[in-house]
Write an enzyme that holds these catalytic residues in place. Structure first.
Site, PDB file in Angstrom:
ATOM      1  N   ASN A 177     -13.968  21.590  65.413  1.00  0.00           N
ATOM      2  CA  ASN A 177     -13.612  20.344  64.733  1.00  0.00           C
ATOM      3  C   ASN A 177     -14.867  19.480  64.689  1.00  0.00           C
ATOM      4  O   ASN A 177     -15.564  19.365  65.704  1.00  0.00           O
ATOM      5  CB  ASN A 177     -12.500  19.632  65.540  1.00  0.00           C
ATOM      6  CG  ASN A 177     -11.786  18.553  64.747  1.00  0.00           C
ATOM      7  OD1 ASN A 177     -12.426  17.749  64.081  1.00  0.00           O
ATOM      8  ND2 ASN A 177     -10.476  18.531  64.835  1.00  0.00           N
ATOM      9  N   ASN A 232      -0.095  23.634  58.751  1.00  0.00           N
ATOM     10  CA  ASN A 232      -0.297  23.390  57.328  1.00  0.00           C
ATOM     11  C   ASN A 232       0.847  23.964  56.497  1.00  0.00           C
ATOM     12  O   ASN A 232       1.400  25.002  56.832  1.00  0.00           O
ATOM     13  CB  ASN A 232      -1.624  24.002  56.868  1.00  0.00           C
ATOM     14  CG  ASN A 232      -2.807  23.378  57.592  1.00  0.00           C
ATOM     15  OD1 ASN A 232      -2.648  22.323  58.205  1.00  0.00           O
ATOM     16  ND2 ASN A 232      -3.951  24.007  57.549  1.00  0.00           N
ATOM     17  N   CYS A 263      18.166  22.503  49.770  1.00  0.00           N
ATOM     18  CA  CYS A 263      19.214  21.610  49.275  1.00  0.00           C
ATOM     19  C   CYS A 263      19.688  20.695  50.399  1.00  0.00           C
ATOM     20  O   CYS A 263      19.980  21.159  51.501  1.00  0.00           O
ATOM     21  CB  CYS A 263      20.386  22.434  48.738  1.00  0.00           C
ATOM     22  SG  CYS A 263      21.753  21.397  48.188  1.00  0.00           S
ATOM     23  N   ASP A 304       0.401  24.337  53.088  1.00  0.00           N
ATOM     24  CA  ASP A 304      -0.175  24.616  51.770  1.00  0.00           C
ATOM     25  C   ASP A 304      -0.163  26.084  51.354  1.00  0.00           C
ATOM     26  O   ASP A 304      -0.450  26.409  50.198  1.00  0.00           O
ATOM     27  CB  ASP A 304      -1.610  24.048  51.679  1.00  0.00           C
ATOM     28  CG  ASP A 304      -2.510  24.525  52.826  1.00  0.00           C
ATOM     29  OD1 ASP A 304      -2.358  25.684  53.268  1.00  0.00           O
ATOM     30  OD2 ASP A 304      -3.366  23.733  53.264  1.00  0.00           O
ATOM     31  N   THR A 306      -7.426  20.442  63.794  1.00  0.00           N
ATOM     32  CA  THR A 306      -6.229  19.603  63.997  1.00  0.00           C
ATOM     33  C   THR A 306      -6.565  18.426  64.894  1.00  0.00           C
ATOM     34  O   THR A 306      -7.335  18.563  65.844  1.00  0.00           O
ATOM     35  CB  THR A 306      -5.044  20.403  64.583  1.00  0.00           C
ATOM     36  OG1 THR A 306      -3.953  19.481  64.805  1.00  0.00           O
ATOM     37  CG2 THR A 306      -5.368  21.111  65.881  1.00  0.00           C
ATOM     38  N   HIS A 323       5.460  23.921  60.224  1.00  0.00           N
ATOM     39  CA  HIS A 323       5.978  22.782  59.464  1.00  0.00           C
ATOM     40  C   HIS A 323       6.553  23.189  58.117  1.00  0.00           C
ATOM     41  O   HIS A 323       6.717  22.345  57.238  1.00  0.00           O
ATOM     42  CB  HIS A 323       4.874  21.723  59.281  1.00  0.00           C
ATOM     43  CG  HIS A 323       4.508  21.022  60.553  1.00  0.00           C
ATOM     44  ND1 HIS A 323       3.391  20.238  60.706  1.00  0.00           N
ATOM     45  CD2 HIS A 323       5.133  20.995  61.757  1.00  0.00           C
ATOM     46  CE1 HIS A 323       3.342  19.758  61.945  1.00  0.00           C
ATOM     47  NE2 HIS A 323       4.381  20.211  62.598  1.00  0.00           N
TER      48      HIS A 323
HETATM   49  P1  OAD Z   1      -4.849  15.468  60.743  1.00  0.00           P
HETATM   50  O1  OAD Z   1      -5.147  14.857  59.407  1.00  0.00           O
HETATM   51  O2  OAD Z   1      -4.177  14.636  61.767  1.00  0.00           O
HETATM   52  O3  OAD Z   1      -6.210  15.965  61.408  1.00  0.00           O
HETATM   53  C1  OAD Z   1      -7.139  16.700  60.701  1.00  0.00           C
HETATM   54  C2  OAD Z   1      -8.231  17.118  61.666  1.00  0.00           C
HETATM   55  O4  OAD Z   1      -9.130  17.964  60.965  1.00  0.00           O
HETATM   56  C3  OAD Z   1      -9.064  15.977  62.246  1.00  0.00           C
HETATM   57  O5  OAD Z   1      -9.184  16.133  63.648  1.00  0.00           O
HETATM   58  C4  OAD Z   1     -10.440  16.142  61.575  1.00  0.00           C
HETATM   59  O6  OAD Z   1     -11.519  15.764  62.427  1.00  0.00           O
HETATM   60  C5  OAD Z   1     -10.447  17.625  61.321  1.00  0.00           C
HETATM   61  N1  OAD Z   1     -11.316  18.074  60.213  1.00  0.00           N
HETATM   62  C6  OAD Z   1     -11.656  17.414  59.094  1.00  0.00           C
HETATM   63  N2  OAD Z   1     -12.441  18.162  58.313  1.00  0.00           N
HETATM   64  C7  OAD Z   1     -12.611  19.332  58.966  1.00  0.00           C
HETATM   65  C8  OAD Z   1     -13.316  20.536  58.688  1.00  0.00           C
HETATM   66  N3  OAD Z   1     -14.017  20.698  57.560  1.00  0.00           N
HETATM   67  N4  OAD Z   1     -13.252  21.548  59.593  1.00  0.00           N
HETATM   68  C9  OAD Z   1     -12.541  21.411  60.744  1.00  0.00           C
HETATM   69  N5  OAD Z   1     -11.867  20.308  61.051  1.00  0.00           N
HETATM   70  C10 OAD Z   1     -11.883  19.281  60.181  1.00  0.00           C
HETATM   71  O7  OAD Z   1      -4.057  16.809  60.469  1.00  0.00           O
HETATM   72  P2  OAD Z   1      -3.164  17.692  61.441  1.00  0.00           P
HETATM   73  O8  OAD Z   1      -3.735  17.749  62.819  1.00  0.00           O
HETATM   74  O9  OAD Z   1      -2.889  18.961  60.745  1.00  0.00           O
HETATM   75  O10 OAD Z   1       2.822  17.152  59.641  1.00  0.00           O
HETATM   76  O11 OAD Z   1      -1.825  16.869  61.480  1.00  0.00           O
HETATM   77  C11 OAD Z   1      -0.717  17.437  62.079  1.00  0.00           C
HETATM   78  C12 OAD Z   1       0.510  17.162  61.274  1.00  0.00           C
HETATM   79  O12 OAD Z   1       0.643  15.769  61.040  1.00  0.00           O
HETATM   80  C13 OAD Z   1       0.505  17.747  59.874  1.00  0.00           C
HETATM   81  O13 OAD Z   1       0.924  19.077  59.870  1.00  0.00           O
HETATM   82  C14 OAD Z   1       1.487  16.888  59.178  1.00  0.00           C
HETATM   83  C15 OAD Z   1       0.969  15.570  59.661  1.00  0.00           C
HETATM   84  O14 OAD Z   1       1.814  14.538  59.537  1.00  0.00           O
HETATM   85  C16 OAD Z   1       3.824  17.180  58.756  1.00  0.00           C
HETATM   86  O15 OAD Z   1       3.678  17.040  57.558  1.00  0.00           O
HETATM   87  C17 OAD Z   1       5.146  17.416  59.398  1.00  0.00           C
END
Ligand code: OAD
Length: 238
Positions: free
Chosen positions: A212, A102, A127, A104, A187, A119
């Site tokens: 998850n 994340n 820049c 954020d 994730t 990330h």
């Molecule tokens: P994703 O949007 O791919 O996945 C989010 C995950 O969180 C999913 O598996 C959902 O089931 C789960 N989820 C949703 N609500 C939840 C909750 N309340 N508690 C627990 N889990 C929950 O996001 P990431 O896996 O973070 O990269 O994606 C990886 C990377 O891809 C990000 O860091 C970003 C993105 O493109 C960059 O920006 C470089």
């Protein structure tokens, strides 16, 4: 579910080291849209098409508009019980590493210190000409931000197709190799190196648990699954 929670708590009680790997799901309950879930689209654009160097080169204003939207959401929200529970777990282990995808900043805001931001951070800019990187918390950004050298500033995050910061990546793999327990929280595990870190930990003998609400490609590789929202489940581990 209760027995699974107890089983994980017992593992944690006897573990010498803990690694937590987080993704967008940890921040979902704070109000940050996940990347691949509902609400991930912004004005019809898929984040995976905006978060690229090519998109920024083609239309820096559009990409900044999207980041500005995300920054303004994040600037108004707070960490949730999952972030706070993770910060509390850090205090209970001598060897602890939080690896997050994340950008954020909510983990740090909740008090996490042993933190690897794989990330980058949405609150940093870099820049594109001289590479200088600095903190920037201006919201909203009304005009394209520029460096003192005149170059365009881009968000300080890793985009698709870009390498991850080498040192952060090295530390993340090292921590994963030495973990007694790894928690994989919120994730989808489809973006590398998330999946590799989990396999590294598991291959080195760690007990791996996934928190998850949905199944992911990692689910079959973990030792235990807690199906539910992180904000509800993480505090039960304390
Ligand atoms: P994703 O949007 O791919 O996945 C989010 C995950 O969180 C999913 O598996 C959902 O089931 C789960 N989820 C949703 N609500 C939840 C909750 N309340 N508690 C627990 N889990 C929950 O996001 P990431 O896996 O973070 O990269 O994606 C990886 C990377 O891809 C990000 O860091 C970003 C993105 O493109 C960059 O920006 C470089």
């Amino acid at each position: 579910m209760q027995t699974e929670i107890e089983k994980l708590k017992n593992r944690l009680l006897s573990a010498g080291s803990l690694v937590i790997l987080t993704g967008a799901g940890v921040s979902a309950e704070s109000g940050v849209p996940t990347f691949r879930g509902a609400g991930g689209l912004w004005q019809g654009h898929n984040p995976q098409e905006l978060a690229t160097p090519e998109a920024f080169e083609a239309d820096p204003f559009l990409v900044w508009e999207w980041y500005d939207w995300r920054r303004s959401i994040i600037s108004r929200i707070q960490p949730n019980p999952a972030h706070y529970a993770i910060a509390e777990l850090e205090k209970r282990f001598l060897e602890f590493t939080l690896i997050t995808q994340n950008v954020d900043g909510l983990h740090a805001q909740a008090g996490s210190r042993k933190l690897i931001e794989l990330h980058g951070s949405i609150w940093r800019v870099q820049c594109v000409e001289c590479g200088n990187s600095s903190e920037n918390r201006v919201v909203p950004i009304k005009i394209l931000p520029r460096c003192s050298c005149g170059g365009l500033l881009r968000p300080g995050v890793v985009w698709f197709g870009e390498p991850l910061p080498e040192e952060a990546l090295f530390r993340a793999f090292e921590a994963s190799s030495n973990a007694a327990v790894m928690l994989v929280v919120g994730t989808s595990g489809v973006v590398q190196p998330a999946a590799s870190l989990v396999l590294r930990a598991s291959g080195a003998g760690a007990f791996v648990a996934e928190i998850n609400p949905e199944e992911t490609p990692l689910s079959s590789a973990v030792d235990l699954r807690l199906a539910g929202p992180a904000g509800k489940l993480m505090p039960t581990l304390l």
